[in-house]
Design a protein around this motif. Sequence first.
Motif, PDB file in Angstrom:
ATOM      1  N   ALA A 133       0.831  -1.206   0.000  1.00 31.29           N
ATOM      2  CA  ALA A 133       0.000   0.000   0.000  1.00 31.29           C
ATOM      3  C   ALA A 133       0.866   1.256   0.000  1.00 31.29           C
ATOM      4  O   ALA A 133       0.563   2.235  -0.699  1.00 31.29           O
ATOM      5  CB  ALA A 133      -0.931  -0.010   1.207  1.00 31.29           C
ATOM      6  N   GLU A 134       1.937   1.235   0.786  1.00 33.72           N
ATOM      7  CA  GLU A 134       2.840   2.390   0.815  1.00 33.72           C
ATOM      8  C   GLU A 134       3.507   2.604  -0.542  1.00 33.72           C
ATOM      9  O   GLU A 134       3.637   3.740  -1.009  1.00 33.72           O
ATOM     10  CB  GLU A 134       3.903   2.185   1.896  1.00 33.72           C
ATOM     11  N   LYS A 135       3.914   1.498  -1.175  1.00 32.30           N
ATOM     12  CA  LYS A 135       4.542   1.594  -2.488  1.00 32.30           C
ATOM     13  C   LYS A 135       3.560   2.143  -3.516  1.00 32.30           C
ATOM     14  O   LYS A 135       3.904   2.999  -4.337  1.00 32.30           O
ATOM     15  CB  LYS A 135       5.051   0.229  -2.941  1.00 32.30           C
ATOM     16  N   ALA A 136       2.303   1.643  -3.452  1.00 31.75           N
ATOM     17  CA  ALA A 136       1.289   2.127  -4.388  1.00 31.75           C
ATOM     18  C   ALA A 136       1.026   3.618  -4.179  1.00 31.75           C
ATOM     19  O   ALA A 136       0.860   4.366  -5.147  1.00 31.75           O
ATOM     20  CB  ALA A 136      -0.001   1.325  -4.217  1.00 31.75           C
ATOM     21  N   GLU A 137       1.009   4.061  -2.934  1.00 35.83           N
ATOM     22  CA  GLU A 137       0.781   5.479  -2.638  1.00 35.83           C
ATOM     23  C   GLU A 137       1.926   6.332  -3.163  1.00 35.83           C
ATOM     24  O   GLU A 137       1.703   7.406  -3.745  1.00 35.83           O
ATOM     25  CB  GLU A 137       0.631   5.666  -1.124  1.00 35.83           C
TER      26      GLU A 137
END
Length: 250
Positions: free
Chosen positions: A232-236
């Motif tokens: 999720a952090e990478k996608a953000e």
Amino acid sequence: MTSLDKPTDQGNADQDQQTASDSRAVTEAALFEAFGGVRGMVETVVPGLLFVTIFTVNKDLHMSAIAALAVSLVLVVVRLVMKDTVKHAFSGVFGVAFGVVFAMMTGNAKDFYLPGMLYTLGLALAYIITTLAGVPLIGLILGPVFKENLSWRTRNPGRKKAYAKASWAWGLILLAKCAILFPLYWWADTTQFGWVLVALKIPPFLLAVYLTWVFLAKAPPPIDVFAEMEAAEKAEKDREAAARVQGGAP
């Protein structure tokens, strides 16, 4: 079925078998880490074994207690020198220290074992009560080890069921152990009681760990919430980077 279907079916079967094997391996590693493995069992048994051995020979409470406490401290020092985890050794030291205090205060060598017995009874009740409340204790213990935290409670019902079965197993096995030890605490002499207690250190533990492994090996795999958070952090970050690129475009 065509000849082209057979390799595909075989490939799927091999993949399922590999997945099941990987799941069992992960479960074994997690249980080994959570419960200390062979070394943890040794550290649990040795102080009590030394205590009852010395007391059997010379009936000297003080010497027996000091020797048990000393070997517990040595086990901690060894782990510190080897830069290994010390949680199991430290728990052993605290247990032995409480036992020494109880025995010294009452002058009764059997009281060396009383804190550990009370802890076992409390732990058995905790396994049962938390399972009845819908948050089985074994899941709370192993969830972080499997990197799933509490995701099993709401997102993985099959795994929650396995944790409930395992917690029931732990609770009932420990209650059975208490049902043997507490009457002996009142009726048996110190030497007999000590040897029975030492003999019951490992077998019930191994049975509970084995049943836990059986239940979890058949359960759905854990949900890796840490991997989900990282994704999720990478996608953000990717979205923010894309927005900056679009914002800077002519």
